[in-house]
Design a protein around this motif. Structure first.
Motif, mmCIF file in Angstrom:
data_model
loop_
_atom_site.group_PDB
_atom_site.id
_atom_site.type_symbol
_atom_site.label_atom_id
_atom_site.label_comp_id
_atom_site.label_asym_id
_atom_site.label_seq_id
_atom_site.Cartn_x
_atom_site.Cartn_y
_atom_site.Cartn_z
ATOM 1 N N MET A 1 0.808 -1.219 0.000
ATOM 2 C CA MET A 1 0.000 0.000 0.000
ATOM 3 C C MET A 1 0.839 1.267 0.000
ATOM 4 O O MET A 1 0.303 2.349 -0.278
ATOM 5 C CB MET A 1 -0.918 -0.004 1.225
ATOM 6 C CG MET A 1 -1.935 -1.132 1.237
ATOM 7 S SD MET A 1 -3.004 -1.118 -0.221
ATOM 8 C CE MET A 1 -3.853 0.450 -0.012
ATOM 9 N N LEU A 2 2.119 1.162 0.284
ATOM 10 C CA LEU A 2 2.943 2.374 0.383
ATOM 11 C C LEU A 2 3.027 3.143 -0.937
ATOM 12 O O LEU A 2 2.845 4.382 -0.952
ATOM 13 C CB LEU A 2 4.336 1.998 0.890
ATOM 14 C CG LEU A 2 5.294 3.170 1.139
ATOM 15 C CD1 LEU A 2 4.708 4.109 2.194
ATOM 16 C CD2 LEU A 2 6.659 2.662 1.588
ATOM 17 N N PRO A 3 3.280 2.486 -2.081
ATOM 18 C CA PRO A 3 3.321 3.266 -3.343
ATOM 19 C C PRO A 3 1.988 3.931 -3.666
ATOM 20 O O PRO A 3 1.946 5.073 -4.127
ATOM 21 C CB PRO A 3 3.690 2.214 -4.393
ATOM 22 C CG PRO A 3 4.353 1.121 -3.628
ATOM 23 C CD PRO A 3 3.654 1.094 -2.310
ATOM 24 N N ALA A 4 0.883 3.169 -3.448
ATOM 25 C CA ALA A 4 -0.432 3.762 -3.723
ATOM 26 C C ALA A 4 -0.682 4.959 -2.817
ATOM 27 O O ALA A 4 -1.267 5.968 -3.236
ATOM 28 C CB ALA A 4 -1.515 2.706 -3.509
ATOM 29 N N THR A 5 -0.232 4.862 -1.580
ATOM 30 C CA THR A 5 -0.376 5.999 -0.661
ATOM 31 C C THR A 5 0.425 7.201 -1.145
ATOM 32 O O THR A 5 -0.010 8.351 -1.030
ATOM 33 C CB THR A 5 0.087 5.576 0.743
ATOM 34 O OG1 THR A 5 -0.656 4.442 1.168
ATOM 35 C CG2 THR A 5 -0.112 6.704 1.744
ATOM 36 N N LEU A 6 1.604 6.901 -1.711
ATOM 37 C CA LEU A 6 2.434 7.991 -2.232
ATOM 38 C C LEU A 6 1.732 8.694 -3.404
ATOM 39 O O LEU A 6 1.731 9.930 -3.489
ATOM 40 C CB LEU A 6 3.783 7.425 -2.678
ATOM 41 C CG LEU A 6 4.760 8.424 -3.312
ATOM 42 C CD1 LEU A 6 5.139 9.513 -2.312
ATOM 43 C CD2 LEU A 6 6.015 7.709 -3.811
ATOM 44 N N VAL A 7 1.117 7.896 -4.282
ATOM 45 C CA VAL A 7 0.421 8.483 -5.437
ATOM 46 C C VAL A 7 -0.742 9.364 -4.974
ATOM 47 O O VAL A 7 -0.919 10.496 -5.430
ATOM 48 C CB VAL A 7 -0.066 7.366 -6.371
ATOM 49 C CG1 VAL A 7 -0.992 7.942 -7.463
ATOM 50 C CG2 VAL A 7 1.106 6.662 -7.016
ATOM 51 N N THR A 8 -1.566 8.822 -4.082
ATOM 52 C CA THR A 8 -2.700 9.610 -3.611
ATOM 53 C C THR A 8 -2.236 10.843 -2.858
ATOM 54 O O THR A 8 -2.893 11.885 -2.883
ATOM 55 C CB THR A 8 -3.602 8.767 -2.709
ATOM 56 O OG1 THR A 8 -2.831 8.253 -1.618
ATOM 57 C CG2 THR A 8 -4.194 7.590 -3.472
ATOM 58 N N VAL B 1 -5.300 4.015 -11.829
ATOM 59 C CA VAL B 1 -4.481 3.030 -12.546
ATOM 60 C C VAL B 1 -3.023 3.162 -12.133
ATOM 61 O O VAL B 1 -2.321 2.154 -11.944
ATOM 62 C CB VAL B 1 -4.649 3.216 -14.063
ATOM 63 C CG1 VAL B 1 -3.639 2.354 -14.836
ATOM 64 C CG2 VAL B 1 -6.067 2.874 -14.488
ATOM 65 N N LEU B 2 -2.560 4.374 -11.959
ATOM 66 C CA LEU B 2 -1.175 4.583 -11.548
ATOM 67 C C LEU B 2 -0.912 4.018 -10.154
ATOM 68 O O LEU B 2 0.115 3.362 -9.908
ATOM 69 C CB LEU B 2 -0.860 6.089 -11.575
ATOM 70 C CG LEU B 2 0.594 6.464 -11.192
ATOM 71 C CD1 LEU B 2 1.584 5.838 -12.159
ATOM 72 C CD2 LEU B 2 0.735 8.002 -11.186
ATOM 73 N N ALA B 3 -1.860 4.215 -9.216
ATOM 74 C CA ALA B 3 -1.696 3.688 -7.857
ATOM 75 C C ALA B 3 -1.700 2.161 -7.857
ATOM 76 O O ALA B 3 -0.871 1.501 -7.213
ATOM 77 C CB ALA B 3 -2.799 4.214 -6.941
ATOM 78 N N ALA B 4 -2.661 1.588 -8.653
ATOM 79 C CA ALA B 4 -2.724 0.128 -8.716
ATOM 80 C C ALA B 4 -1.481 -0.440 -9.387
ATOM 81 O O ALA B 4 -0.949 -1.482 -8.976
ATOM 82 C CB ALA B 4 -3.989 -0.304 -9.464
ATOM 83 N N ILE C 1 0.469 12.590 -3.560
ATOM 84 C CA ILE C 1 0.914 13.588 -4.548
ATOM 85 C C ILE C 1 -0.279 14.304 -5.155
ATOM 86 O O ILE C 1 -0.323 15.537 -5.288
ATOM 87 C CB ILE C 1 1.765 12.908 -5.630
ATOM 88 C CG1 ILE C 1 3.095 12.456 -5.025
ATOM 89 C CG2 ILE C 1 2.007 13.844 -6.808
ATOM 90 C CD1 ILE C 1 3.953 11.660 -5.986
ATOM 91 N N PHE C 2 -1.300 13.502 -5.572
ATOM 92 C CA PHE C 2 -2.466 14.112 -6.201
ATOM 93 C C PHE C 2 -3.341 14.861 -5.205
ATOM 94 O O PHE C 2 -4.257 15.588 -5.602
ATOM 95 C CB PHE C 2 -3.289 13.051 -6.927
ATOM 96 C CG PHE C 2 -2.697 12.650 -8.243
ATOM 97 C CD1 PHE C 2 -2.959 13.374 -9.394
ATOM 98 C CD2 PHE C 2 -1.862 11.555 -8.327
ATOM 99 C CE1 PHE C 2 -2.392 13.002 -10.604
ATOM 100 C CE2 PHE C 2 -1.308 11.187 -9.533
ATOM 101 C CZ PHE C 2 -1.560 11.908 -10.688
ATOM 102 N N GLY C 3 -3.071 14.709 -3.952
ATOM 103 C CA GLY C 3 -3.846 15.457 -2.971
ATOM 104 C C GLY C 3 -3.208 16.789 -2.607
ATOM 105 O O GLY C 3 -3.772 17.533 -1.795
ATOM 106 N N MET C 4 -2.059 17.131 -3.184
ATOM 107 C CA MET C 4 -1.394 18.396 -2.854
ATOM 108 C C MET C 4 -2.060 19.556 -3.603
ATOM 109 O O MET C 4 -2.406 19.431 -4.787
ATOM 110 C CB MET C 4 0.090 18.330 -3.228
ATOM 111 C CG MET C 4 0.882 17.338 -2.392
ATOM 112 S SD MET C 4 2.658 17.401 -2.706
ATOM 113 C CE MET C 4 2.721 16.922 -4.419
ATOM 114 N N ASN C 5 -2.223 20.662 -2.948
ATOM 115 C CA ASN C 5 -2.814 21.861 -3.554
ATOM 116 C C ASN C 5 -1.719 22.687 -4.210
ATOM 117 O O ASN C 5 -1.363 23.773 -3.761
ATOM 118 C CB ASN C 5 -3.549 22.696 -2.502
ATOM 119 C CG ASN C 5 -4.763 21.972 -1.959
ATOM 120 O OD1 ASN C 5 -5.458 21.312 -2.718
ATOM 121 N ND2 ASN C 5 -5.012 22.102 -0.668
#
Length: 328
Positions: free
Chosen positions: A278-285, A308-311, A287-291
């Protein structure tokens, strides 16, 4: 007159629970401690909680000073006292109730053996005296003091043997449950078994010390020595049985602890793998959660692309860990 059961209603006499006189014709009940007898061996079992018993012991001309001291002693530890005409000892046995043969409480049995009189006494009912009384009420006889000591100690060891057999059965049942992958008794029950075994071991250690001291005592009557030596060996044998059960219990507890540790390690391993996936998927989310500006995939279908990128990153991590041998 029917003999009362150990701990039951007392017969006539000062604290007399039961009394038996051994004659060539057979065993004869004694209903009065002070009744005359013609030199035949007599066995009196007394209740020390009765004030009359203490008075009788203190004033009886048939009891030497060593016998009085041991019978009236308030000591709870096991010990022996010998003079040229008396062997007296305090031995431990389990107390019993009317509805339970094994209470787990340790009681002291006081015993004095002279030439023609045997006196045993206790404050609370003990199992060994009940066993001896049943045997003497039948056809068995104790025509000599060594035989009387043999009977009493043998009854104690029989009592201990029943408890050891029951505890050993519980340990074996736990061991079988481990082998067959069935639920095993809780740790509290196994701890209770260990405590009872340790209690028995201490009792037998004290008894073994008593007989060892008797063996080396120069004042021990010659006719008593073979019986003392035999009983000493029997006590050591029962002590060995307890050690064997304790070792078996220790092995069972070690196996239970190993299985418990293995389950904990497996759970930690699974948790670690899940965290890594889950660590890479957490990293992706994250990044996309930054304002911030210039975020990728901000147009149409951006959510699908980020998913798709997180998966894909989680799948890549899985393949990497499997290639390194992390999945067994």
């Amino acid at each position: 007159m029917r003999e009362p059961r150990e701990g039951g209603p007392p017969a006539l006499g000062p604290g007399l629970i039961w009394g038996i006189e051994f004659t060539p014709e057979g065993n004869r009940a004694v209903e009065d401690c002070n009744s005359a007898h013609d030199g035949r061996l007599r066995w009196l079992h007394l209740n020390l909680a009765d004030h009359g018993t203490r008075q009788w012991v203190e004033t009886s001309p048939e009891l030497p000073a060593a016998a009085r001291e041991v019978l009236l002693s308030q000591d709870r530890h096991q010990r022996a006292l010998v003079d040229p005409i008396t062997v007296a000892c305090v031995l431990h046995d389990f107390e019993r109730d009317f509805d339970s043969e094994d209470t787990g409480r340790i009681g002291a049995l006081h015993m004095a053996l002279t030439g023609n009189l045997i006196v045993s006494a206790r404050h609370h009912p003990v199992g060994s005296a009940d066993i001896v009384h049943r045997r003497l009420s039948g056809s068995e006889m104790a025509m000599t003091p060594p035989r009387a000591l043999d009977m009493m100690v043998s009854a104690m060891l029989e009592n201990f043997g029943r408890v050891i057999a029951r505890l050993s059965g519980e340990v074996q049942a736990a061991e079988d449950a481990l082998v067959e992958d069935r639920p095993v008794p809780g740790s509290h029950r196994l701890l209770d078994v260990r405590r009872r075994l340790a209690q028995l071991h201490r009792m037998l250690d004290g008894m073994k010390s008593v007989f060892r001291r008797l063996e080396i005592d120069d004042d021990l009557p010659a006719d008593m020595l073979p019986t003392v030596e035999k009983l000493s060996q029997r006590v050591q044998g029962v002590g060995g049985d307890i050690i064997s059960v304790l070792n078996q219990l220790r092995s069972v507890r070690d196996e239970i602890n190993d299985q418990s540790n293995q389950r904990v390690n497996q759970n930690l391993y699974l948790l670690s793998v899940m965290t890594a996936l889950m660590l890479p998927a957490t990293l992706v989310t994250g990044i996309f959660g930054m304002n911030t500006g210039d975020l990728p995939l901000v147009g149409h279908h951006g959510t699908v692309g980020a998913t798709v990128l997180a998966a894909g990153s989680a799948l890549a991590t899985f393949l990497f860990l499997r290639g390194r041998g992390f999945f067994r």
